[in-house]
Design a protein around this motif. Structure first.
Motif, PDB file in Angstrom:
ATOM      1  N   LEU A   3     -57.663 -14.010   8.142  1.00  0.00           N
ATOM      2  CA  LEU A   3     -57.130 -12.736   8.608  1.00  0.00           C
ATOM      3  C   LEU A   3     -57.171 -12.603  10.130  1.00  0.00           C
ATOM      4  O   LEU A   3     -56.222 -12.107  10.745  1.00  0.00           O
ATOM      5  CB  LEU A   3     -57.915 -11.593   7.959  1.00  0.00           C
ATOM      6  N   VAL A   4     -58.250 -13.074  10.749  1.00  0.00           N
ATOM      7  CA  VAL A   4     -58.375 -12.965  12.204  1.00  0.00           C
ATOM      8  C   VAL A   4     -57.275 -13.763  12.896  1.00  0.00           C
ATOM      9  O   VAL A   4     -56.631 -13.291  13.842  1.00  0.00           O
ATOM     10  CB  VAL A   4     -59.772 -13.439  12.667  1.00  0.00           C
ATOM     11  N   TYR A   6     -54.364 -14.582  11.681  1.00  0.00           N
ATOM     12  CA  TYR A   6     -53.086 -13.927  11.411  1.00  0.00           C
ATOM     13  C   TYR A   6     -52.850 -12.760  12.373  1.00  0.00           C
ATOM     14  O   TYR A   6     -51.775 -12.619  12.945  1.00  0.00           O
ATOM     15  CB  TYR A   6     -53.037 -13.443   9.965  1.00  0.00           C
ATOM     16  N   VAL A   7     -53.871 -11.935  12.563  1.00  0.00           N
ATOM     17  CA  VAL A   7     -53.746 -10.778  13.455  1.00  0.00           C
ATOM     18  C   VAL A   7     -53.536 -11.232  14.889  1.00  0.00           C
ATOM     19  O   VAL A   7     -52.715 -10.668  15.620  1.00  0.00           O
ATOM     20  CB  VAL A   7     -54.986  -9.858  13.332  1.00  0.00           C
ATOM     21  N   GLN A   8     -54.257 -12.268  15.334  1.00  0.00           N
ATOM     22  CA  GLN A   8     -54.083 -12.785  16.686  1.00  0.00           C
ATOM     23  C   GLN A   8     -52.671 -13.308  16.900  1.00  0.00           C
ATOM     24  O   GLN A   8     -52.064 -13.079  17.947  1.00  0.00           O
ATOM     25  CB  GLN A   8     -55.090 -13.898  16.969  1.00  0.00           C
ATOM     26  N   GLN A  10     -49.911 -12.414  15.312  1.00  0.00           N
ATOM     27  CA  GLN A  10     -48.900 -11.368  15.197  1.00  0.00           C
ATOM     28  C   GLN A  10     -48.910 -10.379  16.358  1.00  0.00           C
ATOM     29  O   GLN A  10     -47.864  -9.939  16.816  1.00  0.00           O
ATOM     30  CB  GLN A  10     -49.102 -10.590  13.887  1.00  0.00           C
ATOM     31  N   TYR A  11     -50.096 -10.015  16.844  1.00  0.00           N
ATOM     32  CA  TYR A  11     -50.188  -8.866  17.738  1.00  0.00           C
ATOM     33  C   TYR A  11     -50.570  -9.172  19.178  1.00  0.00           C
ATOM     34  O   TYR A  11     -50.571  -8.281  20.006  1.00  0.00           O
ATOM     35  CB  TYR A  11     -51.187  -7.855  17.159  1.00  0.00           C
TER      36      TYR A  11
END
Length: 115
Positions: A3-4, A6-8, A10-11
Motif C-alpha cells: 500500500l505504501v 502504491y500511494v507513493q 500515485q500521489y
C-alpha cells in the motif's frame, strides 16, 4: 504491491532531472520563501552520494565556502527544487566519495569524464 508503494507512486510528483552520479559537479536551483516573497537560490558543488530509491531518494552535495566545507542533503522529489544543471562529469570509482571531506587543494580535484 504494498500500500505504501502504491500511494507513493500515485500521489507524489515526479520531477524530471538529468542523470547524475557521485563525482559530478552540479548546480541545484531551489526556491526560498521569505515571508510572502519567493526567490531562487543556487547551490553548486560536488555530489558525494545518492541514496534511497523512488520518492525517498536523496543526494548530498559538498562545496567549499572560503575555507569551510559545506554539505547539503536534498530530497530528489522536494517541491522547492526548480532545476538541476550538470556542470562537469567526474570520474570516480565509488558510489559514495566521503574521502573528499579530508582532502583539500589540489588533492581534492576530480578528473573529468569524457563524454
Amino acid at each position: 504491491m504494498d500500500l505504501v508503494q502504491y500511494v507513493q507512486d500515485q500521489y507524489t510528483t515526479k520531477n524530471e532531472f538529468p542523470d547524475f552520479a557521485a563525482g559530478d559537479t552540479i548546480t541545484v536551483y531551489y526556491k526560498i520563501t521569505e515571508g510572502n516573497k519567493e526567490r531562487i537560490q543556487f547551490f553548486r558543488g560536488v555530489v558525494l552520494q545518492r541514496r534511497g530509491s523512488g520518492s525517498t531518494e536523496t543526494f548530498t552535495i559538498r562545496k567549499m565556502s572560503g575555507n569551510v566545507g559545506v554539505e547539503r542533503i536534498f530530497p530528489l522529489n522536494m517541491p522547492a527544487l526548480d532545476k538541476i544543471e550538470i556542470n562537469k562529469r567526474g570520474k570516480v570509482r565509488r558510489a559514495r566519495i566521503f574521502y573528499q571531506r579530508e582532502l583539500t587543494g589540489k588533492a581534492a580535484r576530480i578528473k573529468e569524464r569524457r563524454m
